[in-house]
Design a protein around this motif. Structure first.
Motif, PDB file in Angstrom:
ATOM      1  N   ALA A 264       0.831  -1.208   0.000  1.00  0.00           N
ATOM      2  CA  ALA A 264       0.000   0.000   0.000  1.00  0.00           C
ATOM      3  C   ALA A 264       0.867   1.261   0.000  1.00  0.00           C
ATOM      4  CB  ALA A 264      -0.920  -0.011   1.221  1.00  0.00           C
ATOM      5  N   GLY A 265       2.182   1.064   0.022  1.00  0.00           N
ATOM      6  CA  GLY A 265       3.096   2.207   0.019  1.00  0.00           C
ATOM      7  C   GLY A 265       3.014   3.022   1.307  1.00  0.00           C
ATOM      8  N   MET A 266       2.685   2.339   2.397  1.00  0.00           N
ATOM      9  CA  MET A 266       2.515   3.069   3.655  1.00  0.00           C
ATOM     10  C   MET A 266       3.441   2.552   4.732  1.00  0.00           C
ATOM     11  SD  MET A 266      -1.627   3.355   3.868  1.00  0.00           S
ATOM     12  CE  MET A 266      -1.768   4.428   5.304  1.00  0.00           C
ATOM     13  N   ASP A 267       3.700   3.430   5.701  1.00  0.00           N
ATOM     14  CA  ASP A 267       4.417   3.047   6.904  1.00  0.00           C
ATOM     15  C   ASP A 267       3.523   2.067   7.669  1.00  0.00           C
ATOM     16  OD1 ASP A 267       5.960   3.548   9.475  1.00  0.00           O
ATOM     17  OD2 ASP A 267       3.980   4.359   9.967  1.00  0.00           O
ATOM     18  N   PRO A 268       4.093   0.972   8.240  1.00  0.00           N
ATOM     19  CA  PRO A 268       3.227  -0.043   8.845  1.00  0.00           C
ATOM     20  C   PRO A 268       2.307   0.495   9.948  1.00  0.00           C
ATOM     21  CG  PRO A 268       5.557  -0.642   9.102  1.00  0.00           C
ATOM     22  CD  PRO A 268       5.505   0.561   8.236  1.00  0.00           C
ATOM     23  N   GLN A 269       2.794   1.427  10.746  1.00  0.00           N
ATOM     24  CA  GLN A 269       1.926   1.919  11.823  1.00  0.00           C
ATOM     25  C   GLN A 269       0.735   2.702  11.250  1.00  0.00           C
ATOM     26  OE1 GLN A 269       2.299   1.089  15.325  1.00  0.00           O
ATOM     27  NE2 GLN A 269       0.157   1.691  15.091  1.00  0.00           N
ATOM     28  N   ALA A 270       1.010   3.560  10.259  1.00  0.00           N
ATOM     29  CA  ALA A 270      -0.076   4.337   9.648  1.00  0.00           C
ATOM     30  C   ALA A 270      -1.065   3.393   8.962  1.00  0.00           C
ATOM     31  CB  ALA A 270       0.493   5.332   8.644  1.00  0.00           C
ATOM     32  N   PHE A 271      -0.511   2.366   8.307  1.00  0.00           N
ATOM     33  CA  PHE A 271      -1.366   1.401   7.617  1.00  0.00           C
ATOM     34  C   PHE A 271      -2.250   0.646   8.609  1.00  0.00           C
ATOM     35  CE2 PHE A 271      -1.979  -2.962   6.013  1.00  0.00           C
ATOM     36  CZ  PHE A 271      -2.655  -2.685   4.829  1.00  0.00           C
ATOM     37  N   THR A 272      -1.653   0.174   9.710  1.00  0.00           N
ATOM     38  CA  THR A 272      -2.464  -0.595  10.670  1.00  0.00           C
ATOM     39  C   THR A 272      -3.480   0.303  11.374  1.00  0.00           C
ATOM     40  OG1 THR A 272      -0.800  -0.337  12.402  1.00  0.00           O
ATOM     41  CG2 THR A 272      -0.676  -2.335  11.098  1.00  0.00           C
ATOM     42  N   ASP A 273      -3.122   1.578  11.581  1.00  0.00           N
ATOM     43  CA  ASP A 273      -4.102   2.502  12.179  1.00  0.00           C
ATOM     44  C   ASP A 273      -5.351   2.561  11.306  1.00  0.00           C
ATOM     45  OD1 ASP A 273      -2.337   3.110  14.203  1.00  0.00           O
ATOM     46  OD2 ASP A 273      -1.743   5.074  13.394  1.00  0.00           O
ATOM     47  N   LYS A 274      -5.111   2.629  10.014  1.00  0.00           N
ATOM     48  CA  LYS A 274      -6.228   2.796   9.080  1.00  0.00           C
ATOM     49  C   LYS A 274      -7.095   1.527   9.024  1.00  0.00           C
ATOM     50  CE  LYS A 274      -6.985   3.522   4.179  1.00  0.00           C
ATOM     51  NZ  LYS A 274      -6.349   2.671   3.192  1.00  0.00           N
ATOM     52  N   VAL A 275      -6.440   0.370   8.834  1.00  0.00           N
ATOM     53  CA  VAL A 275      -7.240  -0.843   8.660  1.00  0.00           C
ATOM     54  C   VAL A 275      -7.894  -1.262   9.980  1.00  0.00           C
ATOM     55  CG1 VAL A 275      -7.298  -3.185   7.743  1.00  0.00           C
ATOM     56  CG2 VAL A 275      -5.698  -1.533   6.788  1.00  0.00           C
TER      57      VAL A 275
END
Ligand code: ME8
Length: 515
Positions: A69-80
């Motif tokens: 997703a081209g995202m930092d893992p923390q930002a990505f997990t926050d979203k999902v």
């Protein structure tokens, strides 16, 4: 006595924590729904309940999804993770807690458990060489794999890769006998029974030590005292169940709720819950959970649900189309809990139209409309029963016990079947008694019949609250039951005749069956 029971009996009920590699689908909603219904039932019984769900945010699979997703893992997990939190509102879930494995409290709990296992000499440093499936986040033995076109796959269908790295190991091989003794002493630890047999056979075939750390990626909880390693995502994930109760602070007020009454899981992750988890706990000197219930898998109109087939069922769309309570009812009514099931639109429409709108909805609507018209909109007095009245009353009086016994074993389908059988009989009763014709010929009998029907509907509505909370709250309003009189213990108190009842409104909307 019932008060003492209420404070001394408690239930801790959990769902799997879901990987945040993708947004939630109907399978995730299903596991949490089962837990929700049991939690609501326990509250109705007056128990203290803690119902937990959440998200599993570490590991290689989530790290890869974030990269894609081209995202930092923390930002990505926050979203999902937020999309799973939103699902709890969409589905009307009553969870008391929502845990994320990236929270500080959870890292602390994992490290405390690890340290305890080290102290107890249950962990040693070695090297892992073998097959790993990132999709399952699981290690496999060579004899478990199948090969197609030169690629090796796990039994789940996930591709495996050869992994070779230093690793800490948990002495799982020491625990086979103790696990078998635990299964023996607790015959209902794993339900359904067929799944239990699979696990017992697997453990009897012998257990190898388990690799519980990785060095080839960093998205995880650091191993205490060895920063080069992150914990294997399953030791991290399983620990969530005790983090949420305050572990390692065993003086935390929630800690008394351990061990869990039931961990609800899909059949795909039974091995982790019925083998690894009790072994970790026993090795750390903690009690093992009382039960792990492995439910089956849903297919979609006969096909495996998968993103690549593009047939993922979105629970939000289903709720919009059919309404929340019909969906909740259908999922637990259609398929024996524990078995696989096929999701079909026409089956859902049949259940909704036949059992909810026609059988239950019409029974309520006819009874309550007649009370408005023929009984001056007040509840008739209870009178001495005829034989037919007594037969219905006896069946209804037995229902709470029958439903309770089924729910104690997570037999949601049988609980619903028992309630629906009584609804059918109540419909038979109203047809024979024909209260609509009695106003002129025998008004007193007409009122008596309406009273018996009201008594039956009250029980149906009370027992169905955990399954269809919103709609049953409406029905209980229409039946004139105050909020405080909706628990199971209230069923033993008769309602006074003369209670004013509001005009009824339809409970369910029928859906056209597509040709
Ligand atoms: O396994 N039918 O997470 P996960 C029924 N993070 N249930 C289904 C389903 C289907 N088609 N698809 C998924 C993990 N499920 C780990 C769990 S727990 C300490 C860690 C449900 O996101 C079912 O409950 O892959 C299954 O076990 C779970 O989703 C897997 O969710």
């Amino acid at each position: 006595i019932s008060d003492v029971k209420a404070v001394t009996t408690s239930s801790y009920i959990t769902t799997p924590i879901y990987y945040v590699n993708d947004k939630p689908h109907v399978g995730h909603a299903y596991s949490t729904l089962a837990a929700d219904v049991l939690a609501r039932w326990r509250r109705l019984q007056g128990r203290r309940v803690y119902f937990l769900t959440g998200t599993d945010e570490h590991g290689q699979k989530v790290e890869k999804a974030a990269q894609d997703a081209g995202m930092d893992p923390q930002a990505f997990t926050d979203k999902v993770s937020q999309s799973f939190r939103d699902l709890t509102a969409t589905m009307g879930f009553s969870n008391d807690g929502f845990i994320r494995t990236t929270e500080e409290r959870h890292k602390r709990a994992c490290q405390a458990l690890w340290t305890k296992l080290v102290e107890n000499d249950e962990i040693y440093l070695g090297a892992y060489e073998g097959w790993y499936a990132v999709r399952d986040e699981a290690f496999y033995g060579p004899d478990e794999l199948v090969e197609r076109d030169g690629v090796k796959y796990a039994p789940s269908g996930a591709p495996v890769e050869w992994v070779k790295e230093p690793s800490y190991f948990f002495r799982l091989s020491n625990w086979a006998d103790k696990l078998l003794a635990y299964y023996d002493a607790n015959p209902d630890f794993i339900l359904p029974a067929s799944r239990r047999n699979e696990v017992v056979a697997f453990v009897k075939s012998g257990l190898s030590d388990l690799s519980i750390s990785r060095t080839s990626f960093t998205w995880g909880v650091k191993v205490p005292g060895d920063d080069a390693h992150v914990m294997y995502v399953w030791i991290d994930a399983l620990t969530n169940y005790i983090t949420a109760l305050g572990y390692p602070d065993e003086a935390a007020p929630e800690w008394q709720l351990w061990p869990a009454e039931v961990h609800f899981v899909g059949k795909d992750i039974l091995r982790f819950h019925a083998i690894y988890w009790p072994a970790f706990l026993l090795a750390a000197g903690l009690p093992a959970p009382k039960r792990v219930f492995a439910h089956g898998w849903w297919t979609n109109e006969g096909q495996k649900i998968s993103k690549s087939l593009g047939n993922v069922i979105d629970p939000v769309a289903l709720v919009e189309e059919f309404g929340l309570d019909p969906l909740r009812y259908f999922l637990l009514r259609e398929v024996p809990f524990g078995q696989d099931g096929d999701f079909s639109r026409s089956a859902l429409v049949n259940r909704l139209n036949g059992e909810l709108a026609n059988a239950l909805g019409n029974l309520a609507n006819r009874t309550l409309s007649l009370i408005q018209r023929n009984a001056d909109a007040v509840l008739p007095e209870a009178t001495a029963p005829t034989e037919a009245d007594a037969a219905l009353a006896a069946q209804v009086a037995a229902l709470p016990g029958v439903v309770g016994a089924h729910l104690d074993r997570q037999e949601f389908h049988l609980a619903l079947e028992a309630i629906m059988a009584a609804v059918r009989d109540a419909n038979g009763y109203i047809t024979v008694a024909a209260p609509w014709a009695l106003k002129k010929t025998d008004p007193a009998r007409g009122l008596a019949v309406l009273r018996h029907l009201h008594d039956a509907l009250r029980v149906f509505a009370t027992l169905l609250q955990p399954f269809m909370p919103g709609t049953m709250a409406k029905l209980l309003d229409q039946l004139g039951l105050p909020e405080a009189a909706r628990g199971l213990d209230a069923l033993s108190t008769k309602l006074p005749g003369g209670l004013a009842l509001p005009p009824p409104e339809p409970l369910f909307r029928k859906i056209e069956q597509a040709a």
